[in-house]
Design a protein around this motif. Structure first.
Motif, short mmCIF file in Angstrom:
data_model
loop_
_atom_site.label_atom_id
_atom_site.label_comp_id
_atom_site.label_asym_id
_atom_site.label_seq_id
_atom_site.Cartn_x
_atom_site.Cartn_y
_atom_site.Cartn_z
N UNK A 95 0.84 -1.20 0.00
CA UNK A 95 0.00 0.00 0.00
C UNK A 95 0.87 1.24 0.00
N UNK A 96 0.25 2.37 -0.31
CA UNK A 96 1.02 3.60 -0.37
C UNK A 96 0.88 4.37 0.93
N UNK A 97 1.98 4.86 1.43
CA UNK A 97 1.96 5.61 2.69
C UNK A 97 2.73 6.92 2.56
N UNK A 98 2.32 7.85 3.37
CA UNK A 98 3.06 9.08 3.58
C UNK A 98 3.07 9.32 5.07
N UNK A 99 3.63 10.42 5.50
CA UNK A 99 3.74 10.66 6.93
C UNK A 99 3.82 12.17 7.17
N UNK B 161 -4.54 -7.68 -21.53
CA UNK B 161 -5.21 -7.78 -20.23
C UNK B 161 -4.87 -6.54 -19.44
N UNK B 162 -5.83 -6.01 -18.76
CA UNK B 162 -5.50 -4.84 -17.95
C UNK B 162 -6.25 -4.89 -16.62
N UNK B 163 -5.74 -4.16 -15.71
CA UNK B 163 -6.38 -4.04 -14.41
C UNK B 163 -6.12 -2.64 -13.88
N UNK B 164 -7.17 -2.04 -13.35
CA UNK B 164 -7.03 -0.71 -12.78
C UNK B 164 -7.40 -0.78 -11.30
N UNK B 165 -6.59 -0.24 -10.48
CA UNK B 165 -6.99 -0.18 -9.08
C UNK B 165 -6.66 1.20 -8.51
N UNK B 166 -7.44 1.57 -7.54
CA UNK B 166 -7.23 2.87 -6.92
C UNK B 166 -6.12 2.77 -5.89
N UNK B 167 -5.33 3.81 -5.79
CA UNK B 167 -4.29 3.88 -4.78
C UNK B 167 -4.77 4.82 -3.68
N UNK B 168 -4.91 4.29 -2.49
CA UNK B 168 -5.23 5.14 -1.34
C UNK B 168 -3.94 5.36 -0.57
N UNK B 169 -3.65 6.58 -0.27
CA UNK B 169 -2.40 6.88 0.44
C UNK B 169 -2.69 7.21 1.90
N UNK B 170 -2.14 6.40 2.77
CA UNK B 170 -2.31 6.62 4.21
C UNK B 170 -1.26 7.61 4.69
N UNK B 171 -1.70 8.69 5.28
CA UNK B 171 -0.75 9.65 5.86
C UNK B 171 -0.80 9.51 7.38
N UNK B 172 0.27 8.99 7.94
CA UNK B 172 0.25 8.70 9.38
C UNK B 172 1.07 9.69 10.17
#
Lengths: 168, 172
Positions: A95-99, B161-172
């Protein structure tokens, strides 16, 4: 309160366990939580990110959504995690993360998809938690801060492809 | 006054290219910005942002002897620095299929028509020499729904063949 950003040294240091669950500590937890909620994103924070070198982090994914369709993210609400110990890891996911402590950079990180942990709350009561998905990722990210680890320590190549393939 | 340049270098891959080029730049007082360096086929390619006091000819005089020694072609352009302006992609698109002319053009044309802004694209040829396969990994920004982009790709691409997925970015 302000966010400390890398390359500040203290972000790479391990934190001390919390031993006193007194009023001063509870006031700090409340202040940290309020500060977390005032930040963009605002779903997690660890005490060392504001310069307090104690094993405390807060995670709350309430109201958080994922993707363009804004799907709700399963979560357990407000988690005050004092002296957290992750005791079980299952699966892995990229997964993609930032901070907040590493502005203007995001990267790919592998985390366990499901974890079990023990932690105290701000009053010193012990709890067992099970968490998965995005919340588990957030907990792992914040708990890493307590050991002086940033997501930068866990980056994998942008070419790393662990994604399950399916044909159209 | 510090100017920023984009240097492109390409040549047959061998050990030591990055070290020798970057040491020469460091010795001349230059600093690096963002870079992309990779092996493509049997070639090694470098694109790098270089900051330096002085004009383009000064930079060329630094790079030229090393490039010549390593048998690399190089090209220099003055650029705006533009650091600290990262865009975080929100889509990952994987495409693969039997290699044939036009896969990249076809796929990226559909994406452009769907107002998908590519931030990163890697493509590689795999499989064996008799039956090569082409693999594209794209990261991009888009306001469109995934289904909409999938429909557009389904309508306009054959044999991939293709696949698309969303990238959710967690900012911690």
């Amino acid at each position: 309160m302000k966010i400390i950003t890398y390359p500040e040294d203290i972000l790479k240091q391990s934190c001390d366990p919390v031993t006193k669950f007194d009023q001063e500590f509870q006031d700090f937890v409340a202040e940290l939580e309020s500060f977390m909620r005032s930040q963009p994103g605002g779903i997690g924070i660890a005490a060392p990110q504001v310069g307090r070198m104690q094993r405390l982090c807060i995670v709350d994914l309430t109201g958080m959504t994922r993707g363009k369709k804004k799907k709700p993210v399963p979560n357990q609400g407000r988690l005050i995690l004092v002296n957290p110990e992750i005791t079980k890891w299952e699966g892995f996911e990229l997964g993609r993360e930032g901070c907040m402590s590493v502005p203007d950079y995001t990267g790919n990180v592998i985390r366990a998809t499901r974890i079990e942990l023990t932690a105290f709350d701000e009053f010193g009561n012990s709890h067992n938690y099970e968490s998965e998905g995005y919340e588990a990722r957030a907990i792992q990210h914040e708990a890493d801060h307590l050991d002086g680890l940033l997501f930068l320590d866990r980056l994998v190549s942008r070419k790393t492809d662990l994604f399950k393939r399916k044909q159209k | 006054m510090r100017q920023w340049y984009m240097i492109a270098l390409v040549g047959k891959d061998r050990a030591g290219i990055v070290a020798q080029i970057t040491e020469a730049l460091l010795g001349a007082g230059a600093t690096l910005g963002e870079t992309s360096m990779m092996r493509l086929g049997c070639n090694f390619t470098i694109m790098m942002m270089v900051g330096m006091d002085g004009d383009e000819s000064k930079l060329c005089r630094v790079v030229e002897p090393v490039a010549k020694q390593l048998d690399l072609h190089f090209h220099v352009d003055e650029i705006e620095p533009g650091l600290h302006q990262h865009q975080t992609p929100d889509l990952r698109i994987t495409v693969y299929g039997a290699d044939r002319p036009g896969i990249v053009a076809q796929v990226t044309s559909v994406l452009a028509e769907s107002e998908v802004n590519i931030t990163d694209l890697d493509s590689q040829v795999g499989g064996d020499q008799e039956k090569p396969i082409y693999i594209l990994m794209i990261e991009a920004l888009s306001d469109r729904d995934v289904e909409e982009i999938e429909d557009a790709l389904n309508r306009s691409t054959d044999g991939v063949n293709f696949r698309i997925e969303e990238i959710d970015t967690l900012i911690g």
